[in-house]
Design a protein around this motif. Structure first.
Motif, PDB file in Angstrom:
ATOM      1  N   PHE A 103      56.960  62.288 -35.882  1.00 42.68           N
ATOM      2  CA  PHE A 103      55.591  61.800 -35.925  1.00 42.68           C
ATOM      3  C   PHE A 103      54.635  62.860 -36.468  1.00 42.68           C
ATOM      4  CE2 PHE A 103      57.349  58.660 -33.074  1.00 42.68           C
ATOM      5  CZ  PHE A 103      56.650  57.505 -33.391  1.00 42.68           C
ATOM      6  N   GLY A 104      55.003  64.138 -36.312  1.00 41.02           N
ATOM      7  CA  GLY A 104      54.184  65.206 -36.874  1.00 41.02           C
ATOM      8  C   GLY A 104      54.156  65.167 -38.395  1.00 41.02           C
ATOM      9  N   GLU A 105      55.311  64.863 -39.009  1.00 41.35           N
ATOM     10  CA  GLU A 105      55.352  64.725 -40.453  1.00 41.35           C
ATOM     11  C   GLU A 105      54.548  63.518 -40.920  1.00 41.35           C
ATOM     12  OE1 GLU A 105      59.485  64.546 -41.297  1.00 41.35           O
ATOM     13  OE2 GLU A 105      59.843  66.676 -40.902  1.00 41.35           O
ATOM     14  N   LEU A 106      54.585  62.444 -40.131  1.00 43.73           N
ATOM     15  CA  LEU A 106      53.793  61.259 -40.456  1.00 43.73           C
ATOM     16  C   LEU A 106      52.297  61.569 -40.370  1.00 43.73           C
ATOM     17  CD1 LEU A 106      53.603  58.234 -41.097  1.00 43.73           C
ATOM     18  CD2 LEU A 106      53.822  57.785 -38.621  1.00 43.73           C
ATOM     19  N   LYS A 107      51.895  62.408 -39.407  1.00 45.20           N
ATOM     20  CA  LYS A 107      50.485  62.782 -39.274  1.00 45.20           C
ATOM     21  C   LYS A 107      50.008  63.582 -40.487  1.00 45.20           C
ATOM     22  CE  LYS A 107      50.264  62.870 -34.203  1.00 45.20           C
ATOM     23  NZ  LYS A 107      50.077  63.729 -33.007  1.00 45.20           N
ATOM     24  N   LYS A 108      50.854  64.451 -41.008  1.00 42.66           N
ATOM     25  CA  LYS A 108      50.462  65.242 -42.169  1.00 42.66           C
ATOM     26  C   LYS A 108      50.252  64.354 -43.398  1.00 42.66           C
ATOM     27  CE  LYS A 108      52.704  69.507 -40.634  1.00 42.66           C
ATOM     28  NZ  LYS A 108      53.753  70.530 -40.923  1.00 42.66           N
ATOM     29  N   ILE A 109      51.109  63.306 -43.530  1.00 40.45           N
ATOM     30  CA  ILE A 109      50.920  62.384 -44.652  1.00 40.45           C
ATOM     31  C   ILE A 109      49.624  61.606 -44.483  1.00 40.45           C
ATOM     32  CG2 ILE A 109      51.907  60.382 -45.825  1.00 40.45           C
ATOM     33  CD1 ILE A 109      54.674  61.406 -45.039  1.00 40.45           C
ATOM     34  N   LEU A 110      49.335  61.185 -43.265  1.00 40.86           N
ATOM     35  CA  LEU A 110      48.102  60.441 -43.008  1.00 40.86           C
ATOM     36  C   LEU A 110      46.861  61.322 -43.148  1.00 40.86           C
ATOM     37  CD1 LEU A 110      49.282  58.347 -39.924  1.00 40.86           C
ATOM     38  CD2 LEU A 110      48.761  57.473 -42.219  1.00 40.86           C
ATOM     39  N   SER A 111      47.021  62.634 -42.922  1.00 37.40           N
ATOM     40  CA  SER A 111      45.878  63.553 -43.064  1.00 37.40           C
ATOM     41  C   SER A 111      45.390  63.589 -44.506  1.00 37.40           C
ATOM     42  CB  SER A 111      46.273  64.945 -42.593  1.00 37.40           C
ATOM     43  OG  SER A 111      45.215  65.855 -42.783  1.00 37.40           O
ATOM     44  N   VAL A 112      46.313  63.486 -45.455  1.00 38.56           N
ATOM     45  CA  VAL A 112      45.915  63.490 -46.870  1.00 38.56           C
ATOM     46  C   VAL A 112      45.153  62.212 -47.220  1.00 38.56           C
ATOM     47  CG1 VAL A 112      46.780  63.578 -49.232  1.00 38.56           C
ATOM     48  CG2 VAL A 112      47.870  64.964 -47.439  1.00 38.56           C
ATOM     49  N   LYS A 113      45.573  61.093 -46.659  1.00 36.69           N
ATOM     50  CA  LYS A 113      44.953  59.800 -46.985  1.00 36.69           C
ATOM     51  C   LYS A 113      43.643  59.566 -46.247  1.00 36.69           C
ATOM     52  CE  LYS A 113      49.198  57.391 -48.290  1.00 36.69           C
ATOM     53  NZ  LYS A 113      48.759  57.120 -49.681  1.00 36.69           N
ATOM     54  N   THR A 114      43.540  60.038 -45.013  1.00 38.81           N
ATOM     55  CA  THR A 114      42.355  59.752 -44.200  1.00 38.81           C
ATOM     56  C   THR A 114      41.357  60.907 -44.164  1.00 38.81           C
ATOM     57  OG1 THR A 114      43.492  60.546 -42.210  1.00 38.81           O
ATOM     58  CG2 THR A 114      43.684  58.194 -42.747  1.00 38.81           C
TER      59      THR A 114
END
Length: 297
Positions: free
Chosen positions: A60-71
């Motif tokens: 889930f930490g890797e998913l958060k980093k991807i979402l950080s770029v988009k949001t």
């Protein structure tokens, strides 16, 4: 990795494994482990939905980093909910049951955001204090060179002006005041203590130099007064020798000449302080020799 065999089934060989999350799952076959499982998940952030393609074995930490770029939200300020439960950043997607087409919810965590701001503030203060201590250390190096220069000059017997020593002492005290105003802890506190002890040693060494410098000035007073008297006494002796030589020549002339006595006038310098200044010139009459002279008309 712990393994346990529970018998054969229709699904596979019946081997299970313990994953880092603490769950016991069926072991993947070699064919399935080599093939990456890319899934598409739907993440809701406010009123916006984001489609994310990610490996099913990711955290889930890797998913958060991807979402950080988009949001644009920092990944440490996020919390992801799956099936109304917050998932830790170290947990794996497939172990939590996330599959292709699963729906997740993204929210901002104000507590995590506040913690991160506090950590950033502490880091800025720490860097600022470290820079201040480093600047004082650099100034202390320059003051040490100047102190050694004073020591070398005073050691050679040369007197240094008191104003220079006082200004140098003021510079040392200013650095101590700046160092005392720095509030630090940890490793920087140890560096600060080392610089304080270093500057205090410089102050003590300067006090010793000031004492030597004051004694140096007293010893230099006597040699300055003594040489002034010697040239005067030598000049007096030379003048007296000249006077005695003139007297001897005058006596010889009177003794050898058959004519009348010759009167010689000389100018005398008075060396006695009690003598009057009015009598600058005197008439000196040579004594009559005890001889019988024959006078011719």
């Amino acid at each position: 990795m712990m393994k346990m065999t529970i018998g054969t089934t229709d699904v596979g060989d019946g081997e299970w494994e313990l994953r880092p999350g603490g769950m016991v799952v069926q072991r993947r076959t070699d064919d399935s482990s080599n093939v990456p499982h890319v899934i598409r998940v739907r993440v809701k952030y406010g009123s916006v939905h984001h489609e994310i393609s990610i490996n099913s074995q990711s955290t889930f930490g890797e998913l958060k980093k991807i979402l950080s770029v988009k949001t644009g939200v920092h990944h440490q300020d996020m919390k992801i909910l799956y099936k109304d439960k917050e998932r830790d950043s170290k947990m794996f997607l497939d172990l939590c049951g996330v599959k292709d087409g699963s729906r997740l919810v993204l929210k901002e965590d104000p507590i995590s955001q506040e913690k991160r701001f506090l950590e950033m503030r502490k880091l800025v203060v720490k860097e600022k204090a470290n820079k201040a201590v480093s600047d004082i250390s650099f100034q202390a190096d320059r003051l040490a060179e100047k102190l050694s220069a004073f020591d070398a000059v005073i050691g050679k017997g040369v007197k240094v002006e008191e104003e220079n020593l006082e200004s140098f002492l003021e510079m040392l005290m200013n650095q101590l005041v700046k160092l005392d105003a720095i509030l630090v802890d940890g490793d920087i506190k140890l560096k600060k203590k080392i610089q304080e002890e270093r500057l205090q040693k410089y102050v003590e060494a300067l006090d010793v130099l000031k004492i030597k410098n004051s004694l140096q000035s007293q010893t230099h007073v006597k040699p300055q007064t003594q040489p002034q008297l010697k040239p005067q006494t030598q000049a007096q002796h030379k003048e007296r020798d000249v006077v005695t030589a003139e007297e001897e020549t005058s006596r010889k002339c009177t003794a050898s000449s058959p004519g009348p006595p010759v009167i010689i006038t000389t100018r005398w310098e008075t060396f006695d302080s009690h003598s009057t200044s009015g009598t600058e010139a005197k008439t000196v009459k040579p004594p009559h020799p005890k001889l019988k002279w024959v006078l011719f008309d």
